[in-house]
Enzyme design. Structure first.
Site, PDB file in Angstrom:
ATOM      1  N   ASP A  42       0.820  -1.219   0.000  1.00 34.78           N
ATOM      2  CA  ASP A  42       0.000   0.000   0.000  1.00 34.78           C
ATOM      3  C   ASP A  42       0.854   1.270   0.000  1.00 34.78           C
ATOM      4  O   ASP A  42       0.435   2.316   0.470  1.00 34.78           O
ATOM      5  CB  ASP A  42      -0.962   0.028   1.204  1.00 34.78           C
ATOM      6  CG  ASP A  42      -1.764  -1.258   1.334  1.00 34.78           C
ATOM      7  OD1 ASP A  42      -2.406  -1.630   0.339  1.00 34.78           O
ATOM      8  OD2 ASP A  42      -1.733  -1.880   2.400  1.00 34.78           O
TER       9      ASP A  42
ATOM     10  N   HIS B 187      -4.015  -1.602  -6.263  1.00 38.54           N
ATOM     11  CA  HIS B 187      -3.415  -0.326  -6.655  1.00 38.54           C
ATOM     12  C   HIS B 187      -4.529   0.638  -7.025  1.00 38.54           C
ATOM     13  O   HIS B 187      -5.469   0.266  -7.734  1.00 38.54           O
ATOM     14  CB  HIS B 187      -2.495  -0.485  -7.876  1.00 38.54           C
ATOM     15  CG  HIS B 187      -1.331  -1.394  -7.658  1.00 38.54           C
ATOM     16  ND1 HIS B 187      -0.439  -1.220  -6.628  1.00 38.54           N
ATOM     17  CD2 HIS B 187      -0.904  -2.483  -8.340  1.00 38.54           C
ATOM     18  CE1 HIS B 187       0.488  -2.168  -6.694  1.00 38.54           C
ATOM     19  NE2 HIS B 187       0.224  -2.947  -7.720  1.00 38.54           N
TER      20      HIS B 187
END
Length: 431
Positions: free
Chosen positions: A12, A40
């Site tokens: 992340d 993503h």
């Protein structure tokens, strides 16, 4: 020549944004490992796109995309994601994506087993995404999995899937809620549609490299979730680091241009496992709220804390970054004081530990040694160049790169692709 983008923490970090920025200069964007557990987010032309299984190079209309051999491939997610991207206005996506015929198939059976294995672990559960990634890699290692090319041999495919189901049924009995005939029926629909996307990825990548194509490789997850080098057992089930790129895509190591580590200006983690700089008080909550820290794939809230440079130095020793992308610097804009972990300390002896130990039990006993920085308390989002950043922000950036020994070439200051300060020399863009 290939450029590799890798997560340097627990995922992340914002890898997709840099991929999106670099894609216009590349001809192929590829994924090497992981599955649809990756997440993503990219904001381009005012539209937010979410990627899980597909490479985010699909945002660029001139880029071919490849799902490499090390990926565990969930067919329903593949078609679902393509449809979602098309619905958001991306054109020609079906003609710009290929899948290695050597990928392992990630079945809905694997997801059902994933949930049961987490229940078995009880309080020691891993905190997986529940998408069957671990069981998929387990059947791969046990040599009982199904590869993509076997989908097209109906007899072999059905025999192997039934064998998998039978084995799990013996283990879990009636707890396993899964209908093998239903999944077989769905694959009768997928089979003719999937054929057009499958390729021999070894030949495809060899030809691309022989022709000196510009290749951008998008890492999934991050180094601290690597099956060998992460905080085992609280890791994913693939090699998420540099080694996994080579095995997952058959990349020529002599044809590398850059290895870019993406590092968040603080630290986050999803799921269980050790996290030495986690802040469960005001600072962590503030990071979570300002940074909008919840997962793209699962919606789970991320645990938040200060930047850990022991982790980043360890990650660098394994992935050999040539440059770093520091992301989400703007999330720190309102903090009067910042902390960065520079070492750990044994409270019984006072001895400092400047490396990341393999033994999580040992790590749990160590205290964190922090260095404090003055906050800048000014917005950084409008910065167009490095010297537009407040001097305190520049001091923060320069301490990180000096400590780790790798230049910070890109600095993210917001969610859109325009919110990125580029230091051209470090990024290798100076003429």
């Amino acid at each position: 020549m290939a450029t590799i983008i890798l997560g340097s923490q627990w995922g992340d970090e914002g890898k997709g944004k840099l991929t999106d920025i670099l894609c216009p200069r590349t001809q192929i964007c590829a994924r090497a490992a992981g599955g649809h557990n990756a997440g993503h987010s990219i904001v381009a032309n005012g539209v937010s796109y979410s990627f899980h299984l597909l490479p985010s190079g699909l945002v660029n209309p001139n880029c071919m995309n490849l799902i490499g051999s090390g990926v565990v491939f969930h067919v329903p997610s593949f078609f679902k994601e393509l449809a979602e991207l098309e619905a958001k206005g991306l054109t020609d996506v079906h003609n710009r994506i290929l899948v290695s015929d050597r990928c392992q198939v990630n079945f809905d059976l694997h997801a059902a087993v994933d949930g049961l294995e987490e229940v078995e672990l009880g309080s020691r559960k891993i905190g997986t995404t529940g998408r069957g990634i671990g069981p998929s890699y387990s059947t791969k290692a046990a040599r009982s999995g199904v590869r993509v090319h076997e989908i097209f041999d109906e007899e072999v495919f059905e025999r192997k899937l039934r064998q998998l189901e039978s084995g799990y049924k013996k283990r879990f009995g009636d707890l396993l809620k899964y209908d093998v005939e239903e999944e077989i029926a769905r694959f009768k629909e997928y089979r003719p549609k999937l054929a057009a996307y499958c390729t021999d990825a070894v030949q495809y990548m060899k030809q691309a490299q022989d022709r000196n194509y510009k290749i951008l490789i998008e890492g999934a997850n991050a180094l601290m979730l690597d099956i060998d080098y992460g905080t085992y057992p609280y890791v994913t089930s693939s090699n998420t680091g540099l080694g996994g790129i080579f095995t997952g895509l058959a990349i020529n190591p002599r044809k590398l241009e850059q290895v870019i580590g993406v590092v968040k200006a603080y630290t986050t983690r999803v799921g269980e496992g050790i996290f030495k700089t986690e802040d469960t008080e005001e600072a962590g909550t503030k990071l979570q709220e300002i940074g909008r820290e919840w997962g793209v794939s699962t919606g789970r809230k991320r645990r938040c804390g200060w930047l850990d440079l022991v982790v980043l130095k360890y990650s660098t020793a394994i992935n050999h970054y040539t440059a770093l992308n520091l992301t989400k610097l703007d999330v720190l804009d309102t903090f009067p004081t910042l902390k960065v972990a520079v070492a750990y300390k044994d409270p019984s002896t006072g001895e400092e530990v400047d490396y990341f130990p393999a033994d999580v039990g040992q790590l749990e006993k160590l205290e964190v040694v922090y260095k404090e920085f003055e906050g800048w308390q000014k917005p950084t989002t409008a910065a167009k160049s490095y010297y537009d950043l407040p001097k305190q922000a520049r001091a923060y950036v320069e301490f990180i790169e000096t400590f780790v020994g790798v230049p910070i070439a890109w600095i993210g200051t917001g969610p859109s692709r325009e919110d990125m300060v580029v230091r051209t020399k470090a990024a290798g863009l100076e003429k």
